[in-house]
Motif scaffolding. Structure first.
Motif, PDB file in Angstrom:
ATOM      1  N   VAL A 111       0.751  -1.264  -0.115  1.00 63.49           N
ATOM      2  CA  VAL A 111      -0.085  -0.793   0.405  1.00 63.49           C
ATOM      3  C   VAL A 111       1.158   1.519  -0.133  1.00 63.49           C
ATOM      4  O   VAL A 111       1.716   1.640   0.112  1.00 63.49           O
ATOM      5  CB  VAL A 111      -0.742   0.006   1.156  1.00 63.49           C
ATOM      6  CG1 VAL A 111      -1.881   1.184   1.420  1.00 63.49           C
ATOM      7  CG2 VAL A 111      -1.700  -1.156   1.185  1.00 63.49           C
ATOM      8  N   VAL A 112       0.483   1.715  -1.089  1.00 59.92           N
ATOM      9  CA  VAL A 112       1.255   3.432  -0.978  1.00 59.92           C
ATOM     10  C   VAL A 112       0.080   4.591  -0.703  1.00 59.92           C
ATOM     11  O   VAL A 112      -0.663   4.588  -0.779  1.00 59.92           O
ATOM     12  CB  VAL A 112       2.170   3.440  -1.920  1.00 59.92           C
ATOM     13  CG1 VAL A 112       3.146   2.800  -2.667  1.00 59.92           C
ATOM     14  CG2 VAL A 112       1.267   3.616  -3.515  1.00 59.92           C
ATOM     15  N   ARG A 113       1.299   5.688  -0.476  1.00 57.21           N
ATOM     16  CA  ARG A 113      -0.150   6.748   0.318  1.00 57.21           C
ATOM     17  C   ARG A 113      -0.528   7.796  -0.780  1.00 57.21           C
ATOM     18  O   ARG A 113      -1.450   8.532  -0.843  1.00 57.21           O
ATOM     19  CB  ARG A 113       1.366   7.638   1.748  1.00 57.21           C
ATOM     20  CG  ARG A 113       1.934   8.597   1.322  1.00 57.21           C
ATOM     21  CD  ARG A 113       2.380   9.735   1.934  1.00 57.21           C
ATOM     22  NE  ARG A 113       3.851   9.355   2.130  1.00 57.21           N
ATOM     23  CZ  ARG A 113       4.698   8.850   2.721  1.00 57.21           C
ATOM     24  NH1 ARG A 113       3.787   8.198   3.448  1.00 57.21           N
ATOM     25  NH2 ARG A 113       6.249   8.794   2.480  1.00 57.21           N
ATOM     26  N   GLU A 114       0.579   7.633  -1.943  1.00 58.56           N
ATOM     27  CA  GLU A 114       0.099   8.524  -3.247  1.00 58.56           C
ATOM     28  C   GLU A 114      -0.390   7.675  -4.334  1.00 58.56           C
ATOM     29  O   GLU A 114       0.718   6.209  -4.172  1.00 58.56           O
ATOM     30  CB  GLU A 114       0.715   9.998  -3.174  1.00 58.56           C
ATOM     31  CG  GLU A 114       1.586  10.459  -1.899  1.00 58.56           C
ATOM     32  CD  GLU A 114       2.293  11.187  -3.239  1.00 58.56           C
ATOM     33  OE1 GLU A 114       2.753  11.879  -3.992  1.00 58.56           O
ATOM     34  OE2 GLU A 114       2.730  12.308  -1.412  1.00 58.56           O
ATOM     35  N   ALA A 115      -0.955   7.783  -4.993  1.00 59.56           N
ATOM     36  CA  ALA A 115      -1.787   6.703  -6.084  1.00 59.56           C
ATOM     37  C   ALA A 115      -0.467   6.951  -7.007  1.00 59.56           C
ATOM     38  O   ALA A 115       0.335   8.277  -6.964  1.00 59.56           O
ATOM     39  CB  ALA A 115      -2.829   7.496  -6.811  1.00 59.56           C
ATOM     40  N   ASN A 118      -2.028   5.120 -10.487  1.00 55.17           N
ATOM     41  CA  ASN A 118      -3.707   5.381 -10.935  1.00 55.17           C
ATOM     42  C   ASN A 118      -4.070   4.453  -9.787  1.00 55.17           C
ATOM     43  O   ASN A 118      -5.442   4.034  -9.503  1.00 55.17           O
ATOM     44  CB  ASN A 118      -4.960   5.481 -11.955  1.00 55.17           C
ATOM     45  CG  ASN A 118      -4.161   6.089 -13.068  1.00 55.17           C
ATOM     46  OD1 ASN A 118      -3.957   7.229 -12.425  1.00 55.17           O
ATOM     47  ND2 ASN A 118      -3.981   5.660 -14.246  1.00 55.17           N
ATOM     48  N   GLN A 119      -3.254   3.815  -8.447  1.00 56.23           N
ATOM     49  CA  GLN A 119      -3.915   3.063  -7.815  1.00 56.23           C
ATOM     50  C   GLN A 119      -3.061   3.182  -5.670  1.00 56.23           C
ATOM     51  O   GLN A 119      -1.809   3.782  -6.588  1.00 56.23           O
ATOM     52  CB  GLN A 119      -3.908   1.111  -7.784  1.00 56.23           C
ATOM     53  CG  GLN A 119      -2.745   0.475  -8.450  1.00 56.23           C
ATOM     54  CD  GLN A 119      -2.809  -0.536  -8.608  1.00 56.23           C
ATOM     55  OE1 GLN A 119      -3.764  -0.271  -9.863  1.00 56.23           O
ATOM     56  NE2 GLN A 119      -2.562  -1.514  -8.325  1.00 56.23           N
ATOM     57  N   LYS A 120      -3.242   2.822  -5.607  1.00 60.92           N
ATOM     58  CA  LYS A 120      -2.947   2.845  -3.573  1.00 60.92           C
ATOM     59  C   LYS A 120      -2.222   1.390  -3.067  1.00 60.92           C
ATOM     60  O   LYS A 120      -1.505   1.700  -2.499  1.00 60.92           O
ATOM     61  CB  LYS A 120      -3.694   3.362  -2.978  1.00 60.92           C
ATOM     62  CG  LYS A 120      -3.360   5.243  -3.217  1.00 60.92           C
ATOM     63  CD  LYS A 120      -4.053   5.970  -2.478  1.00 60.92           C
ATOM     64  CE  LYS A 120      -3.827   7.458  -2.078  1.00 60.92           C
ATOM     65  NZ  LYS A 120      -4.438   7.942  -0.851  1.00 60.92           N
ATOM     66  N   ALA A 121      -3.113   0.605  -3.622  1.00 58.57           N
ATOM     67  CA  ALA A 121      -3.160  -0.977  -3.023  1.00 58.57           C
ATOM     68  C   ALA A 121      -2.437  -1.717  -4.609  1.00 58.57           C
ATOM     69  O   ALA A 121      -2.954  -1.609  -5.450  1.00 58.57           O
ATOM     70  CB  ALA A 121      -4.229  -1.214  -2.814  1.00 58.57           C
ATOM     71  N   LEU A 151       7.377   1.330  -7.964  1.00 57.28           N
ATOM     72  CA  LEU A 151       6.939   1.974  -5.907  1.00 57.28           C
ATOM     73  C   LEU A 151       8.101   2.650  -5.375  1.00 57.28           C
ATOM     74  O   LEU A 151       8.947   2.138  -4.292  1.00 57.28           O
ATOM     75  CB  LEU A 151       6.557   0.544  -5.594  1.00 57.28           C
ATOM     76  CG  LEU A 151       5.323   0.052  -5.645  1.00 57.28           C
ATOM     77  CD1 LEU A 151       4.228  -0.964  -5.215  1.00 57.28           C
ATOM     78  CD2 LEU A 151       3.512   0.966  -6.825  1.00 57.28           C
ATOM     79  N   LEU A 155       7.534   5.960  -0.336  1.00 57.00           N
ATOM     80  CA  LEU A 155       5.697   6.014  -0.573  1.00 57.00           C
ATOM     81  C   LEU A 155       5.117   4.760   0.007  1.00 57.00           C
ATOM     82  O   LEU A 155       3.861   5.065  -0.318  1.00 57.00           O
ATOM     83  CB  LEU A 155       5.146   6.408  -2.532  1.00 57.00           C
ATOM     84  CG  LEU A 155       5.281   7.249  -3.202  1.00 57.00           C
ATOM     85  CD1 LEU A 155       5.085   7.616  -4.685  1.00 57.00           C
ATOM     86  CD2 LEU A 155       5.022   8.915  -2.349  1.00 57.00           C
ATOM     87  N   THR A 157       3.640   2.657   2.816  1.00 58.74           N
ATOM     88  CA  THR A 157       2.849   2.798   3.836  1.00 58.74           C
ATOM     89  C   THR A 157       3.103   1.451   4.930  1.00 58.74           C
ATOM     90  O   THR A 157       2.828   1.347   5.594  1.00 58.74           O
ATOM     91  CB  THR A 157       1.613   3.915   3.937  1.00 58.74           C
ATOM     92  OG1 THR A 157       0.767   2.562   3.395  1.00 58.74           O
ATOM     93  CG2 THR A 157       1.779   5.131   3.732  1.00 58.74           C
TER      94      THR A 157
END
Length: 165
Positions: A111-115, A118-121, A151, A155, A157
């Motif tokens: 999981v990232v804090r900023e896209a 175009n995605q966060k997971a 990634l 970024l 998390t």
């Protein structure tokens, strides 16, 4: 004082783990319903891609027994406690760059804090870590249908291995 006592426990844990070809992954002290619990997580160096390469129940029992004996003699903690020794688990958290390198080839969720893309997971197979000039390293993750995601470590998390059967 507690911090110093826990460092003493860590030194004991590292000495005992090393004597069995293991390393200390983490130590946690928590107050729980049954009282204070000291959890020592041990790991086997290397990728631990198969059960044979992972920490066994017997490893945990041996380290627990030996640590318990030393702690009884040296008595570094100013309170009563329960000692638990275990492994980080097959679905262990990925904590740093070294973990992402070590477990290249394994399935993971990140999981990232900023896209990013175009995605966060993200879920996929770790393909390693690239160093960048002066910037944060980049984790390479191969997603579904072979799509590669880059990634940036700064970024991320949360990262965790997925159990494969």
């Amino acid at each position: 004082m507690l911090l110093q006592a826990l460092e003493h426990v860590r030194a004991i844990a590292e000495r005992v783990a090393k004597s069995h070809g293991l390393e200390v992954w983490d130590i946690v002290s928590r107050r729980e319903a049954q009282g204070q619990v000291i959890r020592v997580f041990i790991d086997r160096p290397g990728p631990a891609a198969t059960p044979e390469e992972s920490v066994s129940i017997e490893d945990c029992e041996q380290v627990n027994r030996e640590m318990g004996t030393i702690l009884d003699v040296e008595d570094p903690l100013p309170f009563t406690y329960t000692l638990e020794v275990s492994s980080p688990g097959l679905d262990r958290p990925l904590r740093d760059e070294n973990d992402y390198r070590r477990f290249a080839g394994r399935l993971a969720k990140i999981v990232v804090r900023e896209a990013v893309d175009n995605q966060k997971a993200f879920e996929g197979r770790l393909r390693g870590v690239e160093e960048t000039n002066g910037e944060s390293a980049v984790v390479i993750l191969e997603g579904p249908r072979g799509r590669m995601h880059r990634l940036p470590m700064q970024l991320i998390t949360r990262g965790r291995l997925e159990v494969e059967f």
